[in-house]
Design an enzyme around this catalytic site. Structure first.
Site, PDB file in Angstrom:
ATOM      1  N   ARG A 124      -2.525  -2.001  -3.478  1.00  0.00           N
ATOM      2  CA  ARG A 124      -3.741  -1.218  -3.282  1.00  0.00           C
ATOM      3  C   ARG A 124      -3.663   0.002  -4.197  1.00  0.00           C
ATOM      4  NH1 ARG A 124      -5.133   3.317   0.925  1.00  0.00           N
ATOM      5  NH2 ARG A 124      -7.368   3.409   0.602  1.00  0.00           N
TER       6      ARG A 124
ATOM      7  N   HIS B  79     -13.029   2.532  -0.160  1.00  0.00           N
ATOM      8  CA  HIS B  79     -12.998   1.499   0.886  1.00  0.00           C
ATOM      9  C   HIS B  79     -13.599   0.180   0.394  1.00  0.00           C
ATOM     10  CE1 HIS B  79     -13.205   4.875   4.152  1.00  0.00           C
ATOM     11  NE2 HIS B  79     -11.957   4.505   3.972  1.00  0.00           N
TER      12      HIS B  79
ATOM     13  N   ASN C 111       0.879  -1.169   0.000  1.00  0.00           N
ATOM     14  CA  ASN C 111       0.000   0.000   0.000  1.00  0.00           C
ATOM     15  C   ASN C 111       0.918   1.220   0.000  1.00  0.00           C
ATOM     16  OD1 ASN C 111      -1.792   2.054   0.501  1.00  0.00           O
ATOM     17  ND2 ASN C 111      -2.727   1.110   2.298  1.00  0.00           N
TER      18      ASN C 111
ATOM     19  N   GLU D  23      -7.983  -5.460   5.175  1.00  0.00           N
ATOM     20  CA  GLU D  23      -7.822  -5.104   3.764  1.00  0.00           C
ATOM     21  C   GLU D  23      -6.631  -5.811   3.139  1.00  0.00           C
ATOM     22  OE1 GLU D  23      -8.433  -1.006   5.280  1.00  0.00           O
ATOM     23  OE2 GLU D  23      -9.230  -0.594   3.293  1.00  0.00           O
TER      24      GLU D  23
ATOM     25  N   ARG E  71     -12.496  15.191   7.653  1.00  0.00           N
ATOM     26  CA  ARG E  71     -13.408  15.531   6.543  1.00  0.00           C
ATOM     27  C   ARG E  71     -14.842  15.568   7.062  1.00  0.00           C
ATOM     28  NH1 ARG E  71     -11.639  10.412   3.173  1.00  0.00           N
ATOM     29  NH2 ARG E  71      -9.617  10.325   4.171  1.00  0.00           N
TER      30      ARG E  71
END
Ligand code: ADP
Length: 402
Positions: A89, A178, A8, A383, A239
């Site tokens: 990823r 996601h 990643n 993940e 956010r």
């Protein structure tokens, strides 16, 4: 030992893990951080022991040399590993990728073409892929996209009601993110319920620093809270999620705000940080316990927004069989889960408070009573394992067809 190396790569960091795609066993993992800055660091963990090194890491190529060096020095010895794939990823696959793919020059060119949709993420992902191609020239490289799982969204859910030219020329639509986590968690909850994924209507709440909700019907994403960018939807660490599209024009007029300042404030200075001064849910919960009114309001805003999505997605799905909490906040903040589930009694959800309080720290478990019509679960996301499995499956498919 068969394994997949999962990478990643961000603009200034590379996270990696070597795992067995069948058993899920993790053989080693690590992080190379502050790439391109004057001081960098490598942390390589194997057999529970973490090896740390501080040194400048000029670029992703240097990071990949460090990675292979760490395996050579601390193990496992990659020469002894049957490395079936390197799984990467990749944040944005646009409308081009609905599935993971083996990296070819054409795939690289497409990921590059998608950079305008994910300017903060896809360039780092690309650097990671090219560095890994050089480091592991004989191993298939597989790209696994955060957006891919949501490509099954019907047009009605993916379309913004905006001028045609925006949609046609600028690829303006909802993509969602996601996806790797939502795919893993929605499949895992079906296993836990002992029911075929095909007959389940599930809402997954992935609540980490970034947060998103996804409606999953029969194993396919039919709606998700993030859109063109990861800014839409739930309240997150920094956010703010949903807001009035008129806000940009308003602030330009009353505060002469530039687009750059607006973008930065919405992605880096909003959410929990904007409401409380801290982006860290642990700190927000501690302050709420002390009676801090900002922390209390932030908690209520987070819960309110979650209820809007769970309620809306239940209508989209035509009912709800399972609700799942995952990621750092979803896996650990029992009072937040209780606040949401307690307001879903009208759907037939009945919280088991003891089970809810006990399911923290990465534990998997049901937090509603056995009779509850809606089953609510905590399922820790993985993940890396999902990327390893998808990468191994791509390679196996290719071997079967060739
Ligand atoms: P990322 O999106 O960066 O992978 P994580 O899934 O690790 O994020 O989630 C990070 C969030 O989870 C942070 O807000 C953090 O405070 C919160 N979190 C993690 N552990 C706990 C805990 N034990 N109690 C409360 N919040 C926690």
């Amino acid at each position: 030992m068969r394994a997949v190396l999962v990478i990643n790569a961000g603009s200034s960091s590379v996270k990696y893990q070597l795992l067995d795609p069948e058993t899920g066993a993790s053989h080693a993992k690590g992080l190379i951080e502050r790439i391109g800055l004057s001081t960098g660091a490598l942390h390589h963990t194997v057999d529970g022991v973490r090896h740390d090194r501080e040194l400048p890491v000029p670029d992703h190529e240097a990071a990949m040399h460090l990675l292979t060096g760490a395996f050579a020095e601390h193990g496992p010895d990659l020469a002894q590993v049957d490395l079936v794939a390197v799984g990467h990823r990749v944040v944005h696959g646009g409308a081009d990728f609905a599935d993971p793919v083996e990296v070819t020059p054409a795939v690289l060119a497409t990921i590059k073409r998608l950079v305008p949709l994910a300017p903060l993420h896809n360039p780092g992902n690309l650097d990671g892929i090219t560095a890994a191609q050089e480091a592991f020239p004989d191993v298939p490289q597989v790209a696994v996209f955060d957006t891919a799982f949501h490509q099954t969204m019907p047009e009605a859910a993916a379309t913004y009601a905006v001028p045609k030219v925006w949609r046609a020329q600028h690829r303006v639509r909802r993509y969602g993110f996601h996806g790797t986590s939502h795919a893993y968690v929605s499949r895992r909850v079906a296993e836990l319920l002992g029911r075929p994924v095909e007959e389940l209507r599930t809402v997954v709440l992935h609540l980490g620093n970034g947060a998103s909700a996804t409606a999953v019907e029969g194993g396919r994403s039919v709606d998700t809270s993030m859109g063109l960018t990861p800014l839409e939807g739930l309240v997150m660490g920094t956010r703010g999620g949903d807001l009035d599209p008129g806000l940009a024009g308003h602030l330009a007029r009353v505060a002469n705000m530039s687009m750059e300042d607006y973008d930065r404030a919405l992605s880096k200075e909003s959410g929990l940080l904007g409401l409380t001064g801290s982006a860290d849910m642990r700190e927000v919960m501690a302050r709420r316990d002390e009676g801090d009114p900002d922390a209390e309001l932030a908690f209520e805003v987070v819960v309110h927004r979650l209820l809007r999505y769970v309620g809306g997605f239940t209508a989209v799905l035509g009912g709800l069989d399972a609700l799942v909490f995952t990621a750092g906040i979803g896996e650990n903040v029992a009072p937040l889960r209780a606040a949401v589930v307690d307001r879903l009694t009208f759907l037939g959800a009945e919280l088991d408070p003891a089970a809810n309080d006990a399911t923290v720290g990465g534990a998997e478990g049901r937090i509603t009573t056995a009779d509850s019509r809606v089953q609510v679960w905590v399922v820790p996301t993985d993940e890396e394992l999902e990327i390893a499995r998808q990468a191994a499956a791509v390679v196996a498919d290719q071997q079967n067809t060739s």
